[in-house]
Motif scaffolding. Structure first.
Motif, PDB file in Angstrom:
ATOM      1  N   LEU A 291      -5.296   1.654  11.974  1.00 40.57           N
ATOM      2  CA  LEU A 291      -4.117   1.716  11.123  1.00 40.57           C
ATOM      3  C   LEU A 291      -3.674   3.155  10.896  1.00 40.57           C
ATOM      4  O   LEU A 291      -4.493   4.068  10.785  1.00 40.57           O
ATOM      5  N   HIS A 292      -2.368   3.341  10.813  1.00 38.55           N
ATOM      6  CA  HIS A 292      -1.814   4.616  10.375  1.00 38.55           C
ATOM      7  C   HIS A 292      -2.341   4.905   8.969  1.00 38.55           C
ATOM      8  O   HIS A 292      -2.485   3.979   8.155  1.00 38.55           O
ATOM      9  N   PRO A 293      -2.661   6.174   8.654  1.00 40.90           N
ATOM     10  CA  PRO A 293      -3.194   6.472   7.319  1.00 40.90           C
ATOM     11  C   PRO A 293      -2.338   5.939   6.178  1.00 40.90           C
ATOM     12  O   PRO A 293      -2.864   5.455   5.167  1.00 40.90           O
ATOM     13  N   ALA A 294      -1.014   6.016   6.319  1.00 45.64           N
ATOM     14  CA  ALA A 294      -0.134   5.503   5.267  1.00 45.64           C
ATOM     15  C   ALA A 294      -0.248   3.993   5.141  1.00 45.64           C
ATOM     16  O   ALA A 294      -0.197   3.440   4.036  1.00 45.64           O
ATOM     17  N   ALA A 295      -0.409   3.292   6.270  1.00 48.92           N
ATOM     18  CA  ALA A 295      -0.581   1.843   6.233  1.00 48.92           C
ATOM     19  C   ALA A 295      -1.909   1.472   5.595  1.00 48.92           C
ATOM     20  O   ALA A 295      -2.009   0.516   4.819  1.00 48.92           O
ATOM     21  N   ARG A 296      -2.940   2.228   5.927  1.00 52.61           N
ATOM     22  CA  ARG A 296      -4.256   1.985   5.338  1.00 52.61           C
ATOM     23  C   ARG A 296      -4.205   2.160   3.824  1.00 52.61           C
ATOM     24  O   ARG A 296      -4.774   1.366   3.070  1.00 52.61           O
ATOM     25  N   ALA A 297      -3.493   3.175   3.364  1.00 54.29           N
ATOM     26  CA  ALA A 297      -3.378   3.427   1.929  1.00 54.29           C
ATOM     27  C   ALA A 297      -2.605   2.311   1.234  1.00 54.29           C
ATOM     28  O   ALA A 297      -2.971   1.888   0.129  1.00 54.29           O
ATOM     29  N   VAL A 298      -1.549   1.813   1.873  1.00 53.38           N
ATOM     30  CA  VAL A 298      -0.767   0.725   1.288  1.00 53.38           C
ATOM     31  C   VAL A 298      -1.623  -0.535   1.173  1.00 53.38           C
ATOM     32  O   VAL A 298      -1.597  -1.227   0.145  1.00 53.38           O
ATOM     33  N   ALA A 299      -2.401  -0.841   2.212  1.00 53.38           N
ATOM     34  CA  ALA A 299      -3.261  -2.020   2.163  1.00 53.38           C
ATOM     35  C   ALA A 299      -4.274  -1.907   1.028  1.00 53.38           C
ATOM     36  O   ALA A 299      -4.507  -2.874   0.286  1.00 53.38           O
ATOM     37  N   GLN A 300      -4.862  -0.742   0.878  1.00 51.41           N
ATOM     38  CA  GLN A 300      -5.854  -0.549  -0.176  1.00 51.41           C
ATOM     39  C   GLN A 300      -5.229  -0.662  -1.558  1.00 51.41           C
ATOM     40  O   GLN A 300      -5.772  -1.310  -2.458  1.00 51.41           O
ATOM     41  N   THR A 301      -4.065  -0.040  -1.748  1.00 53.89           N
ATOM     42  CA  THR A 301      -3.398  -0.071  -3.047  1.00 53.89           C
ATOM     43  C   THR A 301      -2.957  -1.485  -3.418  1.00 53.89           C
ATOM     44  O   THR A 301      -3.071  -1.894  -4.581  1.00 53.89           O
ATOM     45  N   ALA A 302      -2.462  -2.232  -2.406  1.00 56.77           N
ATOM     46  CA  ALA A 302      -1.967  -3.585  -2.660  1.00 56.77           C
ATOM     47  C   ALA A 302      -3.072  -4.634  -2.663  1.00 56.77           C
ATOM     48  O   ALA A 302      -2.815  -5.803  -2.950  1.00 56.77           O
ATOM     49  N   GLY A 303      -4.299  -4.220  -2.325  1.00 54.34           N
ATOM     50  CA  GLY A 303      -5.400  -5.166  -2.269  1.00 54.34           C
ATOM     51  C   GLY A 303      -5.274  -6.167  -1.136  1.00 54.34           C
ATOM     52  O   GLY A 303      -5.703  -7.316  -1.254  1.00 54.34           O
ATOM     53  N   LEU A 304      -4.700  -5.728  -0.031  1.00 46.04           N
ATOM     54  CA  LEU A 304      -4.491  -6.605   1.125  1.00 46.04           C
ATOM     55  C   LEU A 304      -5.546  -6.350   2.190  1.00 46.04           C
ATOM     56  O   LEU A 304      -5.965  -5.211   2.389  1.00 46.04           O
ATOM     57  N   PRO A 305      -5.973  -7.390   2.922  1.00 50.57           N
ATOM     58  CA  PRO A 305      -6.830  -7.156   4.088  1.00 50.57           C
ATOM     59  C   PRO A 305      -6.109  -6.261   5.088  1.00 50.57           C
ATOM     60  O   PRO A 305      -4.884  -6.361   5.264  1.00 50.57           O
ATOM     61  N   ALA A 306      -6.842  -5.384   5.745  1.00 53.21           N
ATOM     62  CA  ALA A 306      -6.221  -4.417   6.658  1.00 53.21           C
ATOM     63  C   ALA A 306      -5.401  -5.105   7.741  1.00 53.21           C
ATOM     64  O   ALA A 306      -4.336  -4.609   8.138  1.00 53.21           O
ATOM     65  N   TRP A 307      -5.849  -6.269   8.225  1.00 54.67           N
ATOM     66  CA  TRP A 307      -5.168  -6.917   9.355  1.00 54.67           C
ATOM     67  C   TRP A 307      -3.744  -7.340   9.015  1.00 54.67           C
ATOM     68  O   TRP A 307      -2.902  -7.492   9.903  1.00 54.67           O
ATOM     69  N   THR A 308      -3.446  -7.542   7.710  1.00 54.10           N
ATOM     70  CA  THR A 308      -2.094  -7.980   7.360  1.00 54.10           C
ATOM     71  C   THR A 308      -1.054  -6.928   7.702  1.00 54.10           C
ATOM     72  O   THR A 308       0.118  -7.243   7.895  1.00 54.10           O
ATOM     73  N   LEU A 309      -1.463  -5.653   7.796  1.00 54.25           N
ATOM     74  CA  LEU A 309      -0.514  -4.597   8.162  1.00 54.25           C
ATOM     75  C   LEU A 309      -0.226  -4.599   9.657  1.00 54.25           C
ATOM     76  O   LEU A 309       0.651  -3.864  10.125  1.00 54.25           O
ATOM     77  N   LEU A 310      -0.963  -5.403  10.422  1.00 54.08           N
ATOM     78  CA  LEU A 310      -0.643  -5.608  11.837  1.00 54.08           C
ATOM     79  C   LEU A 310       0.208  -6.855  12.038  1.00 54.08           C
ATOM     80  O   LEU A 310       0.736  -7.085  13.123  1.00 54.08           O
ATOM     81  N   ALA A 311       0.322  -7.679  10.988  1.00 56.59           N
ATOM     82  CA  ALA A 311       0.953  -8.989  11.133  1.00 56.59           C
ATOM     83  C   ALA A 311       2.411  -9.015  10.692  1.00 56.59           C
ATOM     84  O   ALA A 311       3.095 -10.004  10.915  1.00 56.59           O
ATOM     85  N   GLY A 312       2.889  -7.938  10.055  1.00 54.29           N
ATOM     86  CA  GLY A 312       4.275  -7.928   9.607  1.00 54.29           C
ATOM     87  C   GLY A 312       5.241  -7.956  10.779  1.00 54.29           C
ATOM     88  O   GLY A 312       4.937  -7.458  11.862  1.00 54.29           O
ATOM     89  N   PRO A 313       6.433  -8.535  10.583  1.00 61.32           N
ATOM     90  CA  PRO A 313       7.404  -8.643  11.675  1.00 61.32           C
ATOM     91  C   PRO A 313       8.228  -7.387  11.910  1.00 61.32           C
ATOM     92  O   PRO A 313       9.175  -7.406  12.700  1.00 61.32           O
ATOM     93  N   HIS A 314       7.900  -6.310  11.215  1.00 62.26           N
ATOM     94  CA  HIS A 314       8.591  -5.034  11.429  1.00 62.26           C
ATOM     95  C   HIS A 314       7.558  -4.021  11.899  1.00 62.26           C
ATOM     96  O   HIS A 314       6.545  -3.801  11.239  1.00 62.26           O
TER      97      HIS A 314
END
Length: 298
Positions: free
Chosen positions: A236-259
């Motif tokens: 994950l891009h560092p910014a994506a990793r930080a967003v996942a951690q802040t939002a309490g989301l599993p890391a893989w969800t940042l690969l699943a977005g349609p954008h």
């Protein structure tokens, strides 16, 4: 038989009856840009078109400079995925009458800056007025020499790579559409890297629609599967990793977005892996090894 993804099925419905050029090398869905052989047997014209419509309507892109930038980058990334050298771009702009002069200037500057970053030149275009801003473009590139780079060719045992960190596009969309401050988002199409991959990669596709959507399409087209051999957080891009951690989301969800983030996902046979490393190092580029192609689709 597995149902086609909705967007793929729509394209089949819309374009299924159209006559195709005998000079076209790819069938529908088989490459990010359309590949048309010119008179010279070793010269191929790469063509692609895209519109920034949903992104504006839904508030994903609001900043005029970003809108202009993405109008170019969406097309440039398709050229990158087929390893084409940029030739030029035609831009279509529908401008509302109440668009402020400052916003119009930023819009045009975004187009200019993106062209400078990708090596494209604005060859022309079309301008209209309308009730809402709408941007579109058609880009062309040239592929010379034997062989073409498409979405087809992945084989079990090939290595799976990314041209860079993933998930930034989904992180940006999540925060932007939630009314929060998103991370900086100015993706640069991997035009140079795409050209380096010709002759090495067995297939390639850009991640404009997100990483997992891209892998799903490559899996369907090639009849193969993919196994990730690294922790998702590592790619994950560092910014994506930080967003996942802040939002309490599993890391893989940042690969699943349609954008997506407009990186390239590509496969390379093991016999070309050393050449990939050598070419990339010479260009100051470090591809990310994600995993491997396997026989079982999925």
């Amino acid at each position: 038989m597995t149902a086609l993804p909705r967007d793929v099925a729509l394209i089949e419905r819309l374009a299924g009856a159209f006559r195709r050029s005998p000079q076209q090398l790819n069938a529908r869905h088989e490459s990010d840009a359309e590949l048309v052989r010119l008179g010279d047997a070793d010269t191929v014209l790469a063509l692609t078109t895209d519109a920034i419509a949903e992104e504006i309507e839904r508030g994903l892109y609001v900043d005029p400079h970003l809108i202009g930038w993405m109008t170019v980058m969406a097309c440039a990334s398709d050229l990158a995925a087929v390893g084409a050298a940029p030739l030029g771009i035609l831009v279509s702009e529908t401008l509302p009458d109440d668009l402020a002069a400052e916003a119009l200037g930023q819009l045009q500057q975004g187009i200019s800056d993106a062209c400078d970053a990708t090596g494209l030149c604005v060859l022309g275009g079309d301008t209209n007025s309308g009730p809402r801003l709408h941007m579109g473009a058609c880009a062309a590139g040239i592929v010379t020499g034997p062989g073409t780079l498409t979405r087809l060719g992945a084989r079990p045992g090939d290595g799976l790579y990314s041209s860079g960190p993933l998930g930034l596009g989904a992180a940006y969309a999540l925060l932007q559409l939630s009314g929060m401050t998103p991370p900086v988002y100015r993706p640069i199409a991997r035009v140079r890297e795409g050209q380096l991959l010709r002759g090495l990669a067995s297939c390639a596709m850009d991640t404009s629609d997100g990483a997992l959507v891209t892998l799903d399409e490559l899996s369907r087209l090639n009849g193969v599967g993919f196994v990730l051999e690294r922790e998702v957080a590592e790619v994950l891009h560092p910014a994506a990793r930080a967003v996942a951690q802040t939002a309490g989301l599993p890391a893989w969800t940042l690969l699943a977005g349609p954008h997506g983030e407009f990186e390239l996902l590509f496969t390379v046979p093991d016999e070309h892996a050393a050449d990939l490393t050598s070419r990339a190092a010479a260009a100051g580029w470090e591809p990310l090894k994600l995993g491997r192609v396997v026989r079982e689709p999925g």
